[in-house]
Design a protein around this motif. Structure first.
Motif, short mmCIF file in Angstrom:
data_model
loop_
_atom_site.label_atom_id
_atom_site.label_comp_id
_atom_site.label_asym_id
_atom_site.label_seq_id
_atom_site.Cartn_x
_atom_site.Cartn_y
_atom_site.Cartn_z
N TRP A 1 0.81 -1.21 0.00
CA TRP A 1 0.00 0.00 0.00
C TRP A 1 0.85 1.26 0.00
O TRP A 1 0.53 2.24 -0.68
CB TRP A 1 -0.95 0.00 1.20
CG TRP A 1 -1.91 1.16 1.19
CD1 TRP A 1 -1.88 2.24 2.02
CD2 TRP A 1 -3.03 1.34 0.32
NE1 TRP A 1 -2.91 3.09 1.71
CE2 TRP A 1 -3.63 2.56 0.68
CE3 TRP A 1 -3.57 0.59 -0.72
CZ2 TRP A 1 -4.75 3.04 0.01
CZ3 TRP A 1 -4.69 1.08 -1.38
CH2 TRP A 1 -5.27 2.29 -1.01
N TRP B 1 -1.35 2.77 -3.13
CA TRP B 1 -2.33 3.84 -2.92
C TRP B 1 -2.32 4.82 -4.08
O TRP B 1 -3.37 5.34 -4.48
CB TRP B 1 -2.06 4.59 -1.60
CG TRP B 1 -0.83 5.45 -1.60
CD1 TRP B 1 0.41 5.13 -1.11
CD2 TRP B 1 -0.71 6.79 -2.11
NE1 TRP B 1 1.29 6.17 -1.29
CE2 TRP B 1 0.63 7.20 -1.89
CE3 TRP B 1 -1.60 7.66 -2.72
CZ2 TRP B 1 1.09 8.46 -2.28
CZ3 TRP B 1 -1.15 8.92 -3.11
CH2 TRP B 1 0.19 9.30 -2.87
N ASP C 1 -1.48 4.10 -7.27
CA ASP C 1 -2.13 3.45 -8.41
C ASP C 1 -3.65 3.48 -8.25
O ASP C 1 -4.38 3.67 -9.23
CB ASP C 1 -1.64 2.02 -8.54
CG ASP C 1 -0.17 1.93 -8.93
OD1 ASP C 1 0.19 2.45 -9.99
OD2 ASP C 1 0.61 1.36 -8.16
N THR C 2 -4.10 3.27 -7.02
CA THR C 2 -5.55 3.34 -6.75
C THR C 2 -6.08 4.74 -7.05
O THR C 2 -7.14 4.90 -7.67
CB THR C 2 -5.82 2.97 -5.29
OG1 THR C 2 -5.32 1.65 -5.02
CG2 THR C 2 -7.31 3.00 -4.99
N TYR C 3 -5.36 5.74 -6.59
CA TYR C 3 -5.76 7.13 -6.81
C TYR C 3 -5.82 7.46 -8.30
O TYR C 3 -6.80 8.07 -8.78
CB TYR C 3 -4.78 8.05 -6.09
CG TYR C 3 -4.89 9.51 -6.46
CD1 TYR C 3 -5.91 10.31 -5.97
CD2 TYR C 3 -3.96 10.09 -7.33
CE1 TYR C 3 -6.01 11.65 -6.32
CE2 TYR C 3 -4.05 11.42 -7.68
CZ TYR C 3 -5.07 12.21 -7.18
OH TYR C 3 -5.16 13.52 -7.54
N SER D 1 -6.22 5.42 -10.92
CA SER D 1 -7.35 4.74 -11.58
C SER D 1 -8.68 5.40 -11.20
O SER D 1 -9.56 5.56 -12.05
CB SER D 1 -7.38 3.26 -11.19
OG SER D 1 -6.27 2.57 -11.72
N TRP E 1 -15.11 0.64 -15.20
CA TRP E 1 -14.02 -0.12 -14.56
C TRP E 1 -13.43 -1.14 -15.53
O TRP E 1 -12.20 -1.33 -15.59
CB TRP E 1 -14.53 -0.81 -13.30
CG TRP E 1 -14.59 0.12 -12.13
CD1 TRP E 1 -15.70 0.62 -11.53
CD2 TRP E 1 -13.47 0.67 -11.43
NE1 TRP E 1 -15.33 1.46 -10.51
CE2 TRP E 1 -13.98 1.50 -10.41
CE3 TRP E 1 -12.08 0.54 -11.56
CZ2 TRP E 1 -13.16 2.20 -9.53
CZ3 TRP E 1 -11.26 1.23 -10.69
CH2 TRP E 1 -11.80 2.05 -9.69
N LEU F 1 -4.27 0.58 -11.32
CA LEU F 1 -4.50 -0.77 -10.81
C LEU F 1 -4.33 -1.82 -11.91
O LEU F 1 -3.82 -2.92 -11.65
CB LEU F 1 -5.90 -0.86 -10.21
CG LEU F 1 -6.10 -0.05 -8.92
CD1 LEU F 1 -7.58 -0.04 -8.51
CD2 LEU F 1 -5.24 -0.61 -7.80
N GLY G 1 -5.21 -6.32 -6.07
CA GLY G 1 -5.67 -5.31 -7.01
C GLY G 1 -7.13 -5.50 -7.37
O GLY G 1 -7.91 -4.52 -7.44
N ILE H 1 -9.27 -4.31 -4.47
CA ILE H 1 -9.41 -2.85 -4.42
C ILE H 1 -10.44 -2.38 -5.45
O ILE H 1 -11.29 -1.52 -5.15
CB ILE H 1 -8.05 -2.17 -4.67
CG1 ILE H 1 -7.08 -2.47 -3.53
CG2 ILE H 1 -8.22 -0.66 -4.83
CD1 ILE H 1 -5.68 -1.96 -3.76
N ILE H 2 -10.38 -2.93 -6.66
CA ILE H 2 -11.35 -2.56 -7.69
C ILE H 2 -12.77 -2.89 -7.24
O ILE H 2 -13.71 -2.10 -7.42
CB ILE H 2 -11.02 -3.28 -9.01
CG1 ILE H 2 -9.71 -2.75 -9.57
CG2 ILE H 2 -12.15 -3.10 -10.03
CD1 ILE H 2 -9.21 -3.53 -10.78
N LEU I 1 -13.86 -0.35 -4.50
CA LEU I 1 -14.15 0.96 -5.10
C LEU I 1 -15.44 0.91 -5.92
O LEU I 1 -16.25 1.84 -5.87
CB LEU I 1 -12.98 1.40 -5.99
CG LEU I 1 -11.69 1.79 -5.28
CD1 LEU I 1 -10.61 2.13 -6.31
CD2 LEU I 1 -11.90 2.96 -4.35
#
Length: 289
Positions: free
Chosen positions: A79, A91, A93-95, A97, A225, A240, A259, A262-263, A266
């Motif tokens: 993370w 974090w 990569d999450t942001y 995407s 997505w 992601l 990953g 997380i998808i 979200l």
């Protein structure tokens, strides 16, 4: 009758009230909501337990199928650590995407609502635009990736355009159908009670159509997505999808599952926000959420 309608009757704004449908008690609604939440939690916990048992007792290969504990461990570990070593923390990569999703989804939704509204309001416009919508709607947005890369390069633009392309047809169709399907009786009732044509459109027709429009937005969010992860597979150095692809090349199955997790979180969160918006707009339909 007055030509203005400063405070539209509640019966006009809520068709269920006009038909006299009884509302369930507050205690009954809360009890039903708690029961649904309980069943949801139990189903999730049960799925995790089954996953753990299959991974530990049957598969016994962390590369083929990591356990939920290993997946969460990889998520926590990376993370705030870069993966791969020349990459960014999870974090970030999450942001990245999430920003791509929100920007592309917002642009596509706005365009789709405008086009759908025009198609519902003006029949010649519907006749002109409808063939193009029907032509593009079955096409997978992923088919446009090579073309967008040629047109826009490897920056953020092709990814956002790809999401927008996927969102527009869904929102357009749902908007046009929602506005068209508003019962004519509601519109006539509003006019008989003194509403102007503009007030009838705003307070009755558009408001009655909003729940169905938001349902179309929820469907479009899922397509968003799918599009962004595929785009990040092909042309990205962050996101992601990029992390999942890199993890797959090094057989880091636990990070792949992290990953995907997380998808999923979200996606569920954004969908819950859209459902909350729908319940605020359509109070009579809250019990169905």
């Amino acid at each position: 009758m007055s030509g203005t309608l400063s405070n539209p009757p509640t019966a006009i704004l809520d068709p269920r009230l006009a038909t006299g449908d009884a509302k369930p008690s507050l205690g009954g609604r809360l009890s039903e909501l708690m029961r649904r939440r309980y069943l949801s939690v139990v189903s999730i916990v049960g799925a995790l337990v089954i996953w753990e048992l299959i991974a530990v007792l049957i598969v016994r290969d962390p590369v083929f199928l990591p356990t939920p504990i290993a997946t969460v461990g990889a998520l926590i570990h990376y993370w705030d650590r870069p993966y791969p070593s020349q990459g960014k923390p999870l974090w970030y990569d999450t942001y990245i995407s999430l920003i791509r999703i929100l920007v592309g989804f917002a642009i596509g939704t706005i365009i789709g609502i405008i086009i759908g509204g025009l198609m519902a309001a003006v029949r010649p416009i519907r006749s002109i635009i409808d063939p193009f919508i029907e032509l593009t709607r079955p096409l997978p947005p992923l088919a446009f990736i090579p073309l967008l890369l040629v047109w826009f390069g490897l920056g953020e633009t092709p990814k956002i355009v790809l999401i927008t392309i996927g969102v527009i047809p869904i929102v357009t169709v749902s908007t046009a159908a929602a506005i068209t399907d508003v019962p004519a009786e509601l519109l006539h009732a509003a006019r008989c009670l003194g509403a102007s044509e503009f007030q009838t459109a705003v307070y009755v027709q558009i408001r009655a159509a909003l729940p169905q429009i938001i349902t179309g937005m929820r469907l479009a969010m899922g397509i968003s997505w799918t599009s962004i992860v595929a785009a990040e597979f092909v042309a990205a150095t962050a996101g992601l999808g990029y992390v999942i692809l890199q993890a797959g090349q090094f057989l880091r199955t636990d990070l792949i599952f992290a990953g995907v997790l997380i998808i999923a979180v979200l996606g569920i969160t954004l969908d819950a926000l859209l459902r909350l918006l729908k319940s605020r707009i359509d109070p009579a339909g809250r019990s169905a959420q």
